[in-house]
Design an enzyme around this catalytic site. Sequence first.
Site, PDB file in Angstrom:
ATOM      1  N   SER A  59       0.827  -1.196   0.000  1.00  0.00           N
ATOM      2  CA  SER A  59       0.000   0.000   0.000  1.00  0.00           C
ATOM      3  C   SER A  59       0.867   1.253   0.000  1.00  0.00           C
ATOM      4  CB  SER A  59      -0.902   0.007   1.242  1.00  0.00           C
ATOM      5  OG  SER A  59      -0.100   0.074   2.415  1.00  0.00           O
ATOM      6  N   THR A 118      -5.095   2.162   6.883  1.00  0.00           N
ATOM      7  CA  THR A 118      -6.369   1.506   6.574  1.00  0.00           C
ATOM      8  C   THR A 118      -7.320   1.463   7.756  1.00  0.00           C
ATOM      9  OG1 THR A 118      -5.055   0.065   5.181  1.00  0.00           O
ATOM     10  CG2 THR A 118      -7.360  -0.525   5.490  1.00  0.00           C
ATOM     11  N   ASP A 120       4.461 -10.045   4.088  1.00  0.00           N
ATOM     12  CA  ASP A 120       3.810  -9.506   5.279  1.00  0.00           C
ATOM     13  C   ASP A 120       2.304  -9.684   5.043  1.00  0.00           C
ATOM     14  OD1 ASP A 120       2.965  -8.218   7.523  1.00  0.00           O
ATOM     15  OD2 ASP A 120       3.760  -6.248   6.985  1.00  0.00           O
ATOM     16  N   THR A 134       5.890 -12.573   7.881  1.00  0.00           N
ATOM     17  CA  THR A 134       6.018 -11.659   9.015  1.00  0.00           C
ATOM     18  C   THR A 134       4.657 -11.197   9.546  1.00  0.00           C
ATOM     19  OG1 THR A 134       6.177  -9.696   7.620  1.00  0.00           O
ATOM     20  CG2 THR A 134       8.241 -10.844   8.143  1.00  0.00           C
ATOM     21  N   THR A 176       7.087  -8.698  12.490  1.00  0.00           N
ATOM     22  CA  THR A 176       5.888  -7.862  12.536  1.00  0.00           C
ATOM     23  C   THR A 176       6.149  -6.463  11.999  1.00  0.00           C
ATOM     24  OG1 THR A 176       4.260  -6.835  14.006  1.00  0.00           O
ATOM     25  CG2 THR A 176       6.381  -7.332  14.963  1.00  0.00           C
ATOM     26  N   GLY A 177       5.160  -5.913  11.272  1.00  0.00           N
ATOM     27  CA  GLY A 177       5.215  -4.526  10.834  1.00  0.00           C
ATOM     28  C   GLY A 177       5.866  -4.316   9.481  1.00  0.00           C
ATOM     29  N   ASP A 178       5.426  -3.242   8.791  1.00  0.00           N
ATOM     30  CA  ASP A 178       5.956  -2.932   7.458  1.00  0.00           C
ATOM     31  C   ASP A 178       7.451  -2.625   7.490  1.00  0.00           C
ATOM     32  OD1 ASP A 178       3.386  -3.198   6.437  1.00  0.00           O
ATOM     33  OD2 ASP A 178       2.916  -1.092   6.811  1.00  0.00           O
TER      34      ASP A 178
END
Length: 255
Positions: free
Chosen positions: A22, A57, A143, A174, A210-212
């Site tokens: 995104s 989002t 992810d 992830t 975890t996480g972008d």
Amino acid sequence: MAPPILSLALPSETGRVLSIQSHTVQGYVGNKSAVFPLQLLGYDVDPIHSVQFSNHTGKLLILLLKNSLRTLRPDIWCESFNLYKRRHKLVAQFSLEGLEANNLLYYTHLLTGYIGSVSFLNTILQVVEKLRSINPNLIYVCDPVMGDEGKLYVPSELVSVYREKVVPVASMLTPNQFEAEQLTGFRIGSEADGREACKILHAAGPAKGTGDLMTALLLGWSNKYRDNLDIAAELAVSSLQVVAKGIEFLTSYFH
């Protein structure tokens, strides 16, 4: 297989990353969170935006729903939003077709984040297959962005596609805690539960984080320390902490 000459227009000894995630106007998630750190680590990064939102989002859907219901019926709003997501899927497909037409599909890594529909996620699976036909050593870092804090912010149908089709082909996975629970069907209430969920995911293929930003950092450092995921994870977490402390300092400084 040697990479095509055109794919080396911007040479990088580290690698070339195709990042499909995104993009937000405000805030740093998705490609805005991933591209710059990977470039700092020496990667050439080609971003394709799976969707463009005003902001994250979780907040966007609330804002859209609140505002649009003043003028539109819910069924009209839902159809409009679905058309919006399909348009971005087509834009991504055209971008990929352009890369292929110009012999630019040789990548060392594929990174995916928020994907808003089942059809788009199935397209991602086709991309994985295509890229691996060109470079069998492609590393796919996924992810599986589906939700957080007990709530999905993607269609529920995506869960089974991730679980049954994406997890087996990913090199690294992830998920956050909620997403790991969705993928494994296992409730995580402790560190021991988390380890058990990891074992379930490992049995299907990949790893966990975890996480972008964390996903991008883990991709970057794991390529530098391919035989030692512990060191790669430690460096990724350390880098994330430096960023967090920097943001905390700047926030306090300007306030």
